[in-house]
Motif scaffolding. Structure first.
Motif, PDB file in Angstrom:
ATOM      1  N   ALA A  52       0.827  -1.208   0.000  1.00 14.92           N
ATOM      2  CA  ALA A  52       0.000   0.000   0.000  1.00 14.92           C
ATOM      3  C   ALA A  52       0.865   1.264   0.000  1.00 14.92           C
ATOM      4  O   ALA A  52       2.082   1.217  -0.165  1.00 14.92           O
ATOM      5  CB  ALA A  52      -0.966  -0.004   1.181  1.00 14.92           C
ATOM      6  N   SER A  53       0.223   2.409   0.204  1.00 13.89           N
ATOM      7  CA  SER A  53       0.939   3.679   0.272  1.00 13.89           C
ATOM      8  C   SER A  53       1.491   3.884   1.678  1.00 13.89           C
ATOM      9  O   SER A  53       1.096   3.188   2.621  1.00 13.89           O
ATOM     10  CB  SER A  53       0.000   4.831  -0.074  1.00 13.89           C
ATOM     11  OG  SER A  53      -0.999   4.964   0.936  1.00 13.89           O
ATOM     12  N   ALA A  54       2.381   4.856   1.825  1.00 12.07           N
ATOM     13  CA  ALA A  54       2.966   5.138   3.134  1.00 12.07           C
ATOM     14  C   ALA A  54       1.887   5.511   4.150  1.00 12.07           C
ATOM     15  O   ALA A  54       1.925   5.075   5.312  1.00 12.07           O
ATOM     16  CB  ALA A  54       3.998   6.252   3.014  1.00 12.07           C
ATOM     17  N   GLU A  55       0.908   6.303   3.729  1.00 10.81           N
ATOM     18  CA  GLU A  55      -0.165   6.725   4.637  1.00 10.81           C
ATOM     19  C   GLU A  55      -1.051   5.547   5.021  1.00 10.81           C
ATOM     20  O   GLU A  55      -1.404   5.366   6.191  1.00 10.81           O
ATOM     21  CB  GLU A  55      -0.997   7.818   3.971  1.00 10.81           C
ATOM     22  CG  GLU A  55      -2.132   8.329   4.848  1.00 10.81           C
ATOM     23  CD  GLU A  55      -3.007   9.349   4.133  1.00 10.81           C
ATOM     24  OE1 GLU A  55      -4.041   9.738   4.701  1.00 10.81           O
ATOM     25  OE2 GLU A  55      -2.650   9.758   3.004  1.00 10.81           O
ATOM     26  N   THR A  56      -1.418   4.719   4.037  1.00 14.03           N
ATOM     27  CA  THR A  56      -2.302   3.584   4.303  1.00 14.03           C
ATOM     28  C   THR A  56      -1.630   2.554   5.197  1.00 14.03           C
ATOM     29  O   THR A  56      -2.247   2.040   6.143  1.00 14.03           O
ATOM     30  CB  THR A  56      -2.754   2.939   2.980  1.00 14.03           C
ATOM     31  OG1 THR A  56      -3.616   3.849   2.288  1.00 14.03           O
ATOM     32  CG2 THR A  56      -3.503   1.640   3.224  1.00 14.03           C
ATOM     33  N   HIS A  68       5.849   0.789   3.040  1.00 16.88           N
ATOM     34  CA  HIS A  68       4.966   0.915   1.881  1.00 16.88           C
ATOM     35  C   HIS A  68       5.383  -0.075   0.793  1.00 16.88           C
ATOM     36  O   HIS A  68       6.474  -0.663   0.832  1.00 16.88           O
ATOM     37  CB  HIS A  68       4.980   2.351   1.351  1.00 16.88           C
ATOM     38  CG  HIS A  68       6.296   2.811   0.821  1.00 16.88           C
ATOM     39  ND1 HIS A  68       6.816   2.388  -0.391  1.00 16.88           N
ATOM     40  CD2 HIS A  68       7.225   3.661   1.343  1.00 16.88           C
ATOM     41  CE1 HIS A  68       7.972   2.952  -0.608  1.00 16.88           C
ATOM     42  NE2 HIS A  68       8.259   3.723   0.430  1.00 16.88           N
ATOM     43  N   ASP A  86      -5.980  -2.006   3.054  1.00 16.62           N
ATOM     44  CA  ASP A  86      -7.007  -0.977   2.836  1.00 16.62           C
ATOM     45  C   ASP A  86      -8.165  -1.151   3.812  1.00 16.62           C
ATOM     46  O   ASP A  86      -8.748  -0.165   4.279  1.00 16.62           O
ATOM     47  CB  ASP A  86      -7.524  -1.032   1.397  1.00 16.62           C
ATOM     48  CG  ASP A  86      -6.592  -0.354   0.417  1.00 16.62           C
ATOM     49  OD1 ASP A  86      -6.111   0.751   0.718  1.00 16.62           O
ATOM     50  OD2 ASP A  86      -6.332  -0.926  -0.663  1.00 16.62           O
ATOM     51  N   TYR A 132       5.919   0.387  -2.533  1.00 18.98           N
ATOM     52  CA  TYR A 132       6.550   0.879  -3.755  1.00 18.98           C
ATOM     53  C   TYR A 132       8.029   0.486  -3.760  1.00 18.98           C
ATOM     54  O   TYR A 132       8.929   1.334  -3.647  1.00 18.98           O
ATOM     55  CB  TYR A 132       6.349   2.387  -3.876  1.00 18.98           C
ATOM     56  CG  TYR A 132       4.889   2.745  -4.005  1.00 18.98           C
ATOM     57  CD1 TYR A 132       4.216   2.607  -5.223  1.00 18.98           C
ATOM     58  CD2 TYR A 132       4.156   3.164  -2.900  1.00 18.98           C
ATOM     59  CE1 TYR A 132       2.867   2.894  -5.337  1.00 18.98           C
ATOM     60  CE2 TYR A 132       2.797   3.458  -3.000  1.00 18.98           C
ATOM     61  CZ  TYR A 132       2.164   3.321  -4.225  1.00 18.98           C
ATOM     62  OH  TYR A 132       0.823   3.595  -4.326  1.00 18.98           O
TER      63      TYR A 132
END
Length: 268
Positions: free
Chosen positions: A127-131, A153, A210, A155
């Motif tokens: 996922a993203s850093a925030e998620t 994350h 998520d 990526y």
């Protein structure tokens, strides 16, 4: 009688698992309790590379139909579990009733609850850093019986990023790595790096982060029981309409087309 070590015991348990083939992918037919026991057996193993576990649904199996390499990758896992109505339909057409719907959003929490307090550690990747930050906070709060070793994350597809995160994971020595990058990225990532990961078990968990981060809401229990959770997901992720509205009928045609062969072909 000779005492089996953790690795031998895990191998013996895996060899006894009932499997069925759906569109060329061999899927374990086990109950949720059996799945948890199998995962814990691998967590306790002394394997020198990470044991890969993948969870497949109609979308994953469509991808496997389109790519022989991806299909081979899935079959190279230590375990493949089935998730969703499509897998259950395919099994019934082959005269088999699936013992459980092993969707990751239910299986992983059940694993954490059933094996709490045994000293296990986990790492979240995806996922993203925030998620992933929110997902890690939720997971740590909800499952105190396991220890959060770290998170990062998702990526990290380039060699440099992958090498750095693998070094970070190996430094904290988790027992379980949960990889949530979506299909087929997460399976390719695990397969590509499993020999370098000093983690007993790596599981591809799709959109689990998520859910933990609050980006997605679960459908009511009665909706899930009747096999229509995909509608809830479609309403929240309309950009994935092709996966459900085109992919589901395509999968149904494929499981019917391959039925004569897969009914007759014994598993290796």
């Amino acid at each position: 009688m000779e005492d089996l070590g953790p690795t031998q015991a895990a191998s013996g348990a895996l060899s006894a698992v009932d499997k069925l083939r759906i569109v060329g992918v061999e899927i374990a037919n086990v109950s949720r309790g059996q799945a948890i026991d199998l995962i814990e057996g691998l967590v306790r193993s002394e394997s020198t590379s990470s044991n890969a576990i993948y969870i497949v649904n109609a979308h994953t199996l469509n991808l496997a139909c389109d790519s022989a390499a991806y299909r081979q990758l899935l079959n190279g896992a230590h375990l493949v579990f089935g998730d969703g109505t499509g897998v259950r339909w395919a099994a019934r057409l082959r005269g088999v009733r699936m013992r459980a719907n092993l969707v990751g959003t239910d299986l992983i929490p059940a694993l954490f609850h059933a094996t709490a307090g045994r000293g296990y550690r986990y790492f979240l990747l995806g996922a993203s850093a925030e998620t992933i930050l929110r997902a890690a906070a939720t997971c740590e709060r909800m499952y105190p019986g396991w220890t959060l070793a770290g998170f990062h994350h998702g990526y990290v597809q380039d060699p440099g990023g992958a090498a750095r995160v693998i070094e970070e994971i190996n430094a904290v020595r988790p027992h379980l790595l949960l990889v949530g990058m979506g299909n087929p990225l997460q399976e390719h990532w695990i397969h590509r790096h499993r020999a370098s990961l000093r983690v007993p078990v790596s599981i591809g968990v799709g959109g689990l982060f998520d859910h933990w981060a609050g980006n997605l809401r679960r459908a009511p229990t009665w909706v899930r029981r009747h096999g229509f959770e995909w509608i809830q997901l479609l309403l929240q992720q309309p950009h994935k309409w092709r996966r459900y509205l085109l992919g589901n009928p395509k999968f149904l045609m494929r499981i019917v087309a391959q039925l004569p062969t897969e009914r007759r072909t014994p598993l290796s």
